[in-house]
Write a protein that holds these residues in place. Structure first.
Motif, PDB file in Angstrom:
ATOM      1  N   GLN A 229       0.816  -1.213   0.000  1.00  0.00           N
ATOM      2  CA  GLN A 229       0.000   0.000   0.000  1.00  0.00           C
ATOM      3  C   GLN A 229       0.855   1.272   0.000  1.00  0.00           C
ATOM      4  O   GLN A 229       0.361   2.344  -0.365  1.00  0.00           O
ATOM      5  N   ASP A 230       2.108   1.152   0.408  1.00  0.00           N
ATOM      6  CA  ASP A 230       2.990   2.318   0.429  1.00  0.00           C
ATOM      7  C   ASP A 230       4.026   2.286  -0.682  1.00  0.00           C
ATOM      8  O   ASP A 230       4.923   3.134  -0.725  1.00  0.00           O
ATOM      9  N   GLY A 231       3.919   1.312  -1.588  1.00  0.00           N
ATOM     10  CA  GLY A 231       4.801   1.278  -2.751  1.00  0.00           C
ATOM     11  C   GLY A 231       4.344   2.296  -3.778  1.00  0.00           C
ATOM     12  O   GLY A 231       3.173   2.685  -3.831  1.00  0.00           O
ATOM     13  N   LEU A 232       5.258   2.726  -4.640  1.00  0.00           N
ATOM     14  CA  LEU A 232       4.950   3.808  -5.568  1.00  0.00           C
ATOM     15  C   LEU A 232       3.756   3.494  -6.463  1.00  0.00           C
ATOM     16  O   LEU A 232       2.942   4.382  -6.763  1.00  0.00           O
ATOM     17  N   ARG A 234       0.910   1.688  -6.009  1.00  0.00           N
ATOM     18  CA  ARG A 234      -0.402   1.944  -5.398  1.00  0.00           C
ATOM     19  C   ARG A 234      -0.516   3.382  -4.896  1.00  0.00           C
ATOM     20  O   ARG A 234      -1.614   3.925  -4.835  1.00  0.00           O
ATOM     21  N   VAL A 235       0.592   3.992  -4.551  1.00  0.00           N
ATOM     22  CA  VAL A 235       0.554   5.392  -4.133  1.00  0.00           C
ATOM     23  C   VAL A 235       0.104   6.280  -5.294  1.00  0.00           C
ATOM     24  O   VAL A 235      -0.754   7.158  -5.133  1.00  0.00           O
ATOM     25  N   LEU A 236       0.649   6.035  -6.490  1.00  0.00           N
ATOM     26  CA  LEU A 236       0.225   6.816  -7.643  1.00  0.00           C
ATOM     27  C   LEU A 236      -1.170   6.404  -8.109  1.00  0.00           C
ATOM     28  O   LEU A 236      -1.931   7.230  -8.622  1.00  0.00           O
ATOM     29  N   GLY A 237      -1.510   5.141  -7.928  1.00  0.00           N
ATOM     30  CA  GLY A 237      -2.794   4.644  -8.403  1.00  0.00           C
ATOM     31  C   GLY A 237      -3.973   4.981  -7.521  1.00  0.00           C
ATOM     32  O   GLY A 237      -5.128   4.806  -7.933  1.00  0.00           O
ATOM     33  N   ARG A 238      -3.720   5.467  -6.315  1.00  0.00           N
ATOM     34  CA  ARG A 238      -4.812   5.837  -5.397  1.00  0.00           C
ATOM     35  C   ARG A 238      -4.438   7.155  -4.743  1.00  0.00           C
ATOM     36  O   ARG A 238      -3.580   7.203  -3.863  1.00  0.00           O
ATOM     37  N   HIS A 239      -5.067   8.233  -5.161  1.00  0.00           N
ATOM     38  CA  HIS A 239      -4.617   9.580  -4.808  1.00  0.00           C
ATOM     39  C   HIS A 239      -4.573   9.842  -3.307  1.00  0.00           C
ATOM     40  O   HIS A 239      -3.721  10.610  -2.840  1.00  0.00           O
ATOM     41  N   VAL A 240      -5.470   9.233  -2.530  1.00  0.00           N
ATOM     42  CA  VAL A 240      -5.485   9.526  -1.095  1.00  0.00           C
ATOM     43  C   VAL A 240      -4.239   8.994  -0.390  1.00  0.00           C
ATOM     44  O   VAL A 240      -3.936   9.405   0.736  1.00  0.00           O
ATOM     45  N   HIS A 245       3.381  10.592   1.335  1.00  0.00           N
ATOM     46  CA  HIS A 245       4.676  10.447   0.683  1.00  0.00           C
ATOM     47  C   HIS A 245       5.159  11.707  -0.026  1.00  0.00           C
ATOM     48  O   HIS A 245       6.328  11.783  -0.409  1.00  0.00           O
ATOM     49  N   PHE A 246       4.267  12.674  -0.230  1.00  0.00           N
ATOM     50  CA  PHE A 246       4.645  13.903  -0.916  1.00  0.00           C
ATOM     51  C   PHE A 246       4.117  15.104  -0.126  1.00  0.00           C
ATOM     52  O   PHE A 246       3.081  15.020   0.517  1.00  0.00           O
ATOM     53  N   ASP A 247       4.855  16.207  -0.189  1.00  0.00           N
ATOM     54  CA  ASP A 247       4.433  17.457   0.445  1.00  0.00           C
ATOM     55  C   ASP A 247       3.946  18.416  -0.640  1.00  0.00           C
ATOM     56  O   ASP A 247       4.693  18.710  -1.588  1.00  0.00           O
ATOM     57  N   PHE A 248       2.709  18.906  -0.482  1.00  0.00           N
ATOM     58  CA  PHE A 248       2.124  19.765  -1.500  1.00  0.00           C
ATOM     59  C   PHE A 248       1.732  21.118  -0.922  1.00  0.00           C
ATOM     60  O   PHE A 248       1.277  21.211   0.221  1.00  0.00           O
ATOM     61  N   ALA A 249       1.876  22.153  -1.740  1.00  0.00           N
ATOM     62  CA  ALA A 249       1.382  23.475  -1.385  1.00  0.00           C
ATOM     63  C   ALA A 249      -0.108  23.519  -1.721  1.00  0.00           C
ATOM     64  O   ALA A 249      -0.510  23.195  -2.839  1.00  0.00           O
ATOM     65  N   ARG A 250      -0.920  23.912  -0.769  1.00  0.00           N
ATOM     66  CA  ARG A 250      -2.371  23.887  -0.926  1.00  0.00           C
ATOM     67  C   ARG A 250      -2.847  25.057  -1.802  1.00  0.00           C
ATOM     68  O   ARG A 250      -2.460  26.201  -1.597  1.00  0.00           O
ATOM     69  N   VAL A 251      -3.707  24.734  -2.776  1.00  0.00           N
ATOM     70  CA  VAL A 251      -4.279  25.732  -3.677  1.00  0.00           C
ATOM     71  C   VAL A 251      -5.789  25.727  -3.481  1.00  0.00           C
ATOM     72  O   VAL A 251      -6.429  24.665  -3.569  1.00  0.00           O
ATOM     73  N   THR A 252      -6.378  26.898  -3.229  1.00  0.00           N
ATOM     74  CA  THR A 252      -7.805  26.951  -2.906  1.00  0.00           C
ATOM     75  C   THR A 252      -8.678  27.431  -4.062  1.00  0.00           C
ATOM     76  O   THR A 252      -9.898  27.417  -3.949  1.00  0.00           O
ATOM     77  N   GLU A 253      -8.082  27.869  -5.186  1.00  0.00           N
ATOM     78  CA  GLU A 253      -8.891  28.200  -6.360  1.00  0.00           C
ATOM     79  C   GLU A 253      -9.498  26.925  -6.943  1.00  0.00           C
ATOM     80  O   GLU A 253      -8.860  25.870  -6.964  1.00  0.00           O
ATOM     81  N   ALA A 254     -10.724  27.037  -7.437  1.00  0.00           N
ATOM     82  CA  ALA A 254     -11.408  25.877  -8.033  1.00  0.00           C
ATOM     83  C   ALA A 254     -10.945  25.727  -9.480  1.00  0.00           C
ATOM     84  O   ALA A 254     -11.526  26.291 -10.408  1.00  0.00           O
ATOM     85  N   LEU A 255      -9.898  24.938  -9.680  1.00  0.00           N
ATOM     86  CA  LEU A 255      -9.235  24.836 -10.986  1.00  0.00           C
ATOM     87  C   LEU A 255      -9.517  23.538 -11.719  1.00  0.00           C
ATOM     88  O   LEU A 255      -9.046  23.360 -12.852  1.00  0.00           O
ATOM     89  N   VAL A 256     -10.258  22.629 -11.123  1.00  0.00           N
ATOM     90  CA  VAL A 256     -10.411  21.299 -11.702  1.00  0.00           C
ATOM     91  C   VAL A 256     -11.813  20.786 -11.436  1.00  0.00           C
ATOM     92  O   VAL A 256     -12.499  21.255 -10.521  1.00  0.00           O
TER      93      VAL A 256
END
Length: 329
Positions: A229-232, A234-240, A245-256
């Motif tokens: 479940q922590d291998g790359l 399944r990590v890429l295959g299931r977004h949650v 495993h990755f640090d992201f900058a939060r974006v609050t605009e509705a872009l998607v």
């Protein structure tokens, strides 16, 4: 590192389900909604973008997008046979194939892993590229706000019945993270170092057919990770799983936006609208304009009263909850 091809700002990578997959009701609908998705993606404003679609067969209309979209076809490789892999494993391996191809051929600054039935606002690329650079610890951007687009297949296209604003979009849809290219490159090479030895021409033929040795390189490395479940993969295959495993900058605009209701989703929620996260409704005409679909796609606005009513009720319920929390704080 030098590249044999011009660099791009952003590359979208999309995996497509097997035509004979158990979750596919009608593959023609899968291809039809993909065409709407590609229409949205290829009309980004003020940015150089490319799209890589990893599929089992290219659609008959592939040449309509020839300038910006590459269809990488897997064919009948046994590692991707119908229903052979768990959805997460299938998507994860396709993401690796498409991403590595994109990194070597397009040298993008950003890579967005998407589903083949979602859409992006026309200014997504520019909005992200114009933001201050993430810190060295940020692996990209988390798209925390967005829409659920209620779709219904109709003769010759789709009816857009509602565009619903949802909070915590990243908990509802896989098309929610935009990676810095170097971050994905590092993770993929840790997963399979042998990919570094492949030259761009050794990955696919001129018609987009993936080379067997390229596919084997990925499937061989993925085999021991099928249940990890922590291998790359399944990590890429299931977004949650990615937030660990990755640090992201939060974006609050509705872009998607997530396409819902067309009946051919491969996720665990079967493409349902997450009603408990709905905060408002947006006029379908405005949505189509903002997402580069108005006048370019077969999608037609046919707003349904029930969606507006439910959206209003959800908004009132959420407001009542906020008032209650404020009073009893």
């Amino acid at each position: 590192m030098s590249f044999p091809f011009p660099a791009t700002d952003l590359t979208f990578v999309l995996p497509l389900v097997h035509p004979d997959g158990e979750k596919v009701d009608e593959y023609g609908v899968v291809e039809a909604i993909l065409r709407e998705t590609l229409t949205s993606l290829t009309h980004q404003q003020g940015a150089e973008i490319r799209v890589v679609v990893v599929c089992h067969k290219a659609p008959a209309w592939r040449d309509d997008f020839a300038l910006q979209v590459t269809f990488l076809t897997i064919g009948d490789h046994p590692g991707f046979a119908a229903n052979h892999n768990h959805v997460q494993v299938d998507k994860g391996m396709k993401y690796v194939l498409g991403t590595w191809y994109a990194l070597q051929h397009h040298a993008p600054a950003l890579v967005m892993l998407m589903d083949g039935d979602d859409f992006v606002r026309a200014d997504l690329s520019r909005t992200l590229l114009d933001r201050p650079d993430p810190t060295p610890f940020d692996d990209g951007f988390l798209l925390a706000a967005g829409y659920h687009a209620a779709l219904r297949p109709a003769a010759g296209g789709f009816l857009l019945e509602a565009a619903l604003n949802v909070k915590d979009f990243n908990d509802t849809c896989g098309s929610c993270r935009v990676f810095r290219a170097q971050s994905l490159r590092k993770s993929i090479l840790a997963f399979q170092p042998d990919l570094a030895g492949l030259k761009p021409g050794e990955m696919a033929g001129t018609d987009g057919t993936l080379r067997k040795n390229f596919i084997d390189c990925v499937t061989t490395a993925a085999e021991p990770l099928r249940n990890d479940q922590d291998g790359l993969i399944r990590v890429l295959g299931r977004h949650v799983r990615q937030k660990k495993h990755f640090d992201f900058a939060r974006v609050t605009e509705a872009l998607v936006a997530k396409g819902c209701g067309h009946g051919n989703h491969d996720g665990p929620k079967a493409g349902e609208i997450h009603w408990h996260k709905v905060t408002a409704t947006t006029p379908p005409e405005r949505f189509l304009h903002d997402f580069s679909l108005a006048g370019r796609s077969t999608m037609q606005p046919r707003p349904q009263v029930r969606y507006r009513v439910i959206g209003m009720l959800q908004s009132l319920r959420r407001m009542a909850g906020q008032v209650k929390r404020a009073v009893f704080r």
